[in-house]
Enzyme design. Structure first.
Site, PDB file in Angstrom:
ATOM      1  N   MET A   1     -47.324  -1.564  -5.041  1.00  0.00           N
ATOM      2  CA  MET A   1     -46.961  -0.217  -4.600  1.00  0.00           C
ATOM      3  C   MET A   1     -47.736   0.897  -5.285  1.00  0.00           C
ATOM      4  O   MET A   1     -47.637   2.042  -4.882  1.00  0.00           O
ATOM      5  CB  MET A   1     -45.468   0.011  -4.771  1.00  0.00           C
ATOM      6  CG  MET A   1     -44.927  -0.096  -6.189  1.00  0.00           C
ATOM      7  SD  MET A   1     -45.260   1.343  -7.233  1.00  0.00           S
ATOM      8  CE  MET A   1     -44.553   2.628  -6.222  1.00  0.00           C
ATOM      9  N   TYR A   2     -48.528   0.608  -6.315  1.00  0.00           N
ATOM     10  CA  TYR A   2     -49.316   1.664  -6.948  1.00  0.00           C
ATOM     11  C   TYR A   2     -50.278   2.259  -5.925  1.00  0.00           C
ATOM     12  O   TYR A   2     -51.067   1.543  -5.297  1.00  0.00           O
ATOM     13  CB  TYR A   2     -50.128   1.119  -8.127  1.00  0.00           C
ATOM     14  CG  TYR A   2     -49.322   0.623  -9.311  1.00  0.00           C
ATOM     15  CD1 TYR A   2     -48.001   0.999  -9.511  1.00  0.00           C
ATOM     16  CD2 TYR A   2     -49.908  -0.216 -10.245  1.00  0.00           C
ATOM     17  CE1 TYR A   2     -47.279   0.544 -10.602  1.00  0.00           C
ATOM     18  CE2 TYR A   2     -49.196  -0.688 -11.348  1.00  0.00           C
ATOM     19  CZ  TYR A   2     -47.881  -0.297 -11.516  1.00  0.00           C
ATOM     20  OH  TYR A   2     -47.177  -0.766 -12.593  1.00  0.00           O
ATOM     21  N   SER A   3     -50.231   3.562  -5.781  1.00  0.00           N
ATOM     22  CA  SER A   3     -51.056   4.270  -4.789  1.00  0.00           C
ATOM     23  C   SER A   3     -50.883   3.681  -3.399  1.00  0.00           C
ATOM     24  O   SER A   3     -51.808   3.665  -2.591  1.00  0.00           O
ATOM     25  CB  SER A   3     -52.539   4.244  -5.178  1.00  0.00           C
ATOM     26  OG  SER A   3     -52.791   5.043  -6.297  1.00  0.00           O
ATOM     27  N   HIS A   4     -49.664   3.181  -3.112  1.00  0.00           N
ATOM     28  CA  HIS A   4     -49.363   2.603  -1.801  1.00  0.00           C
ATOM     29  C   HIS A   4     -50.374   1.525  -1.415  1.00  0.00           C
ATOM     30  O   HIS A   4     -50.825   1.460  -0.269  1.00  0.00           O
ATOM     31  CB  HIS A   4     -49.323   3.688  -0.726  1.00  0.00           C
ATOM     32  CG  HIS A   4     -48.360   4.801  -1.016  1.00  0.00           C
ATOM     33  ND1 HIS A   4     -47.036   4.583  -1.346  1.00  0.00           N
ATOM     34  CD2 HIS A   4     -48.530   6.150  -1.064  1.00  0.00           C
ATOM     35  CE1 HIS A   4     -46.436   5.739  -1.560  1.00  0.00           C
ATOM     36  NE2 HIS A   4     -47.312   6.711  -1.413  1.00  0.00           N
TER      37      HIS A   4
ATOM     38  N   GLN B   1     -43.083   2.685 -13.862  1.00  0.00           N
ATOM     39  CA  GLN B   1     -44.191   2.046 -14.575  1.00  0.00           C
ATOM     40  C   GLN B   1     -45.057   1.270 -13.625  1.00  0.00           C
ATOM     41  O   GLN B   1     -44.687   0.942 -12.537  1.00  0.00           O
ATOM     42  CB  GLN B   1     -43.604   1.140 -15.653  1.00  0.00           C
ATOM     43  CG  GLN B   1     -44.445  -0.017 -16.054  1.00  0.00           C
ATOM     44  CD  GLN B   1     -44.047  -1.284 -15.369  1.00  0.00           C
ATOM     45  OE1 GLN B   1     -43.082  -1.340 -14.641  1.00  0.00           O
ATOM     46  NE2 GLN B   1     -44.847  -2.311 -15.562  1.00  0.00           N
TER      47      GLN B   1
END
Length: 337
Positions: A58-61, A337
């Site tokens: 999910m980081y930066s979608h 996080q």
């Protein structure tokens, strides 16, 4: 560079892990670096011997996985680096999908493999505990990914010690692959993990991969009691102020700055040297918005603190409330996080 075995796995990982949440799409967070800016960070990491890279779907979608995978493929053969990712939170903006059901885990892993451009993930971690899904369903799904060769080893992140204990026991009971790593919230100003989680992991052979080892920049000395948002990330990171704003936290920083001055080392180096000295800690995960951060972190590996310095650094700590996994997070909430 020094390398250690990760828990009971056969993975040999560098004692510093490069966290890749920093790389992806600047539209997600203003301090995120795009692919071109990220490239020199990965180049420097390899030059310094880092072979361990951690991201999440999910980081930066999803853009973090795409950037991380592309740059790693450009710079090294697949068997020369250890790649970790995570599953639980939704990837798409506004999506209600997420969690740790069998259906979601299997589809999320396929999507991660596609974005990363690899045929397997070395360490696949559950990003949080899913209170809505039976742990047996989650563990069986994860085990099937290992059996299929899509994942090499399994890990967990940010949960209560009883939850990890339950997962380890349940996997053992069913003959499923167990977690070999715990990515936990741990640093000089947040040490609640010492009560139960760290002793449990040491006892069970689970390697510790602390996230936020520099307390989102607080332990670099970049923030003061009077000015707590002096960096781009600090100004756009609500978790930094929520977790690391007690007067007691700045008391710890005061001692850190004193030891730093006496040793002629940066506060970040001292803070990392401390966490690297903690039994059970294998590889703290550091973020880097400037290339020089990486060399500074690696330099901390060879920095040995005296028993007196460690005692001083730890003496200022005041017990805290649980931070990082306080309540079951809604599945459409971005992780801390």
């Amino acid at each position: 560079m020094q390398y250690e075995q990760l828990g009971t796995s056969d993975l040999e990982v560098s004692r510093i892990c490069l966290g890749c949440m920093t790389y992806g799409d600047p539209a997600w967070r203003p301090w995120i670096l795009g692919e071109d800016a990220a490239r020199e960070h990965f180049e420097r990491a390899f030059e310094l011997g880092i072979n361990f890279f951690d991201t999440a779907d999910m980081y930066s979608h999803g853009a973090s996985e795409r950037t991380t995978g592309k740059l790693l493929r450009e710079m090294a053969p697949r068997d020369e680096y250890v790649l970790a990712s995570k599953v639980f939170f939704p990837v798409a903006e506004g999506s209600t999908q997420g969690g740790l059901s069998r259906d979601y885990i299997l589809s999320a892993c396929e999507d991660s493999l596609s974005r990363l451009g690899v045929d397997h993930i070395d360490l696949y971690q559950i990003h949080r505990w899913d209170h809505a899904t039976p742990v047996e369903e989650t563990l069986e799904a994860l085990d099937s990914l290992v059996s299929a060769g899509k994942v090499r080893y399994l890990g967990a992140s940010s949960m209560a010690a009883w939850q990890l204990s339950k997962a380890l026991y349940t996997a053992e009971e069913h003959g499923w692959h167990r977690f070999v790593a715990m990515q936990n919230h741990y640093n000089l100003v947040y040490r609640e993990e010492e009560r139960e989680m760290i002793p449990l992991c040491i006892d069970q052979g689970v390697g510790l991969l602390p996230w936020s080892p520099l307390a989102r920049g607080l332990l670099t000395g970049s923030r003061t009691r009077e000015d707590r948002a002096t960096t781009a990330r600090g100004r756009a990171d609500p978790f930094a102020d929520r977790w690391y704003s007690r007067d007691e936290d700045f008391d710890v920083v005061d001692v850190l700055l004193s030891v730093s001055e006496e040793r002629g080392e940066s506060p970040a180096a001292i803070a990392l040297a401390w966490i690297l000295s903690v039994p059970g800690v294998i590889s703290p995960i550091i973020g880097s918005t400037r290339v020089e951060h990486i060399a500074e972190a690696v330099g901390a590996i060879d920095l040995t603190l005296t028993a007196e310095e460690i005692e001083r650094l730890e003496a200022a700590y005041v017990p805290n409330s649980v931070q990082g996994h306080e309540q079951p997070a809604p599945r459409n909430m971005a992780p801390s996080q």
